[in-house]
Design an enzyme around this catalytic site. Structure first.
Site, PDB file in Angstrom:
ATOM      1  N   CYS A  59       0.837  -1.217   0.000  1.00 53.84           N
ATOM      2  CA  CYS A  59       0.000   0.000   0.000  1.00 53.84           C
ATOM      3  C   CYS A  59       0.864   1.256   0.000  1.00 53.84           C
ATOM      4  O   CYS A  59       0.549   2.248  -0.666  1.00 53.84           O
ATOM      5  CB  CYS A  59      -0.881   0.032   1.247  1.00 53.84           C
ATOM      6  SG  CYS A  59      -2.036  -1.324   1.345  1.00 53.84           S
TER       7      CYS A  59
HETATM    8  C1  BEZ Z   1       0.627  -4.731   1.855  1.00 54.43           C
HETATM    9  O1  BEZ Z   1       0.189  -3.618   1.570  1.00 54.43           O
HETATM   10  O2  BEZ Z   1       1.824  -4.957   1.764  1.00 54.43           O
HETATM   11  C2  BEZ Z   1      -0.290  -5.820   2.281  1.00 54.43           C
HETATM   12  C3  BEZ Z   1      -1.455  -5.518   2.963  1.00 54.43           C
HETATM   13  C4  BEZ Z   1      -2.297  -6.531   3.388  1.00 54.43           C
HETATM   14  C5  BEZ Z   1      -1.965  -7.849   3.093  1.00 54.43           C
HETATM   15  C6  BEZ Z   1      -0.802  -8.150   2.368  1.00 54.43           C
HETATM   16  C7  BEZ Z   1       0.033  -7.124   1.970  1.00 54.43           C
END
Ligand code: BEZ
Length: 211
Positions: A45
């Protein structure tokens, strides 16, 4: 009930990093992108928000209002925004909705309970000035999206909204397009005076119309 392309995007009131908004007022006759993030302070994110902030001039050029959503408290957005600026080199320059109870996320089917019952998947909705859903994309949490592709689709949507054309596989701005099958050859002569190439009666290729 699932939100489908062509449906009116559900309205909602929300707290955002830029203050409270009502979604339909926020759109206000513009195109909009509403996209969800599974959670604050997560690596994928962080990269997506930084990249989208860098693309903001491209969204502005196309008259598109960008809006992120995270199922976190508003207070947790500010510290994360500092991390995004530090690690991605661009400050977040569009509002992020705080949706800690997941009410908006559920309205938009961004939570897929068999994947995770509280975090969102990576949804993207492109919404037109008429408030109708024009595009819906869903990625799993572990895969970062391609925001260049989101821009490419917006280019196609804006072109096909103005002209009676469709865009072929992997089309990019400036490349040839396809005359809609609903346009007769007679009508096409008036619309495309420069002519076109007929590969099949249903496959007529023409230079991209200008604006
Ligand atoms: C991420 O943004 O890295 C992420 C968020 C939730 C689950 C897996 C990855």
């Amino acid at each position: 009930m699932a939100i489908l392309i062509g449906d009116t995007a559900p309205d909602f009131a929300a707290e955002t990093t830029d203050g409270p908004i009502r979604f339909h007022d926020y759109i206000d006759g513009h195109w909009a992108v509403l996209f969800s993030h599974p959670k604050n302070y997560t690596p994928v994110c962080t990269t997506e928000l930084g990249y989208t902030a860098r693309l903001k001039p491209e969204f502005d050029k196309r008259g598109v209002r960008v809006l992120g959503l995270s199922v976190d408290e508003l207070e947790r957005h500010a510290g994360w925004a500092r991390d995004i600026e530090e690690t991605q080199g661009t400050a977040v320059n569009f509002p992020i909705i705080a949706d800690p109870r997941g009410e908006i996320a559920r309205k938009y089917d961004m939570i897929h309970p068999n994947a995770d019952d509280s975090l969102t998947v990576r949804s993207v909705f492109v919404i037109g000035p008429d408030k109708k859903v024009k595009l819906k994309i869903e990625y799993p949490a572990s895969t970062g999206r391609n925001f260049d592709e989101v821009l490419r689709v917006i280019d196609s949507l804006q072109l096909t909204a103005r002209h009676q054309v469709a865009t072929p596989v992997n089309w990019k701005q400036g490349e040839d397009v396809i005359i809609s099958t609903s346009v007769s050859d007679e009508a096409a002569k008036a619309r495309f005076p420069g002519g076109w190439k007929t590969l099949k009666p249903y496959l007529r290729v023409v230079a991209q119309p200008q604006a």
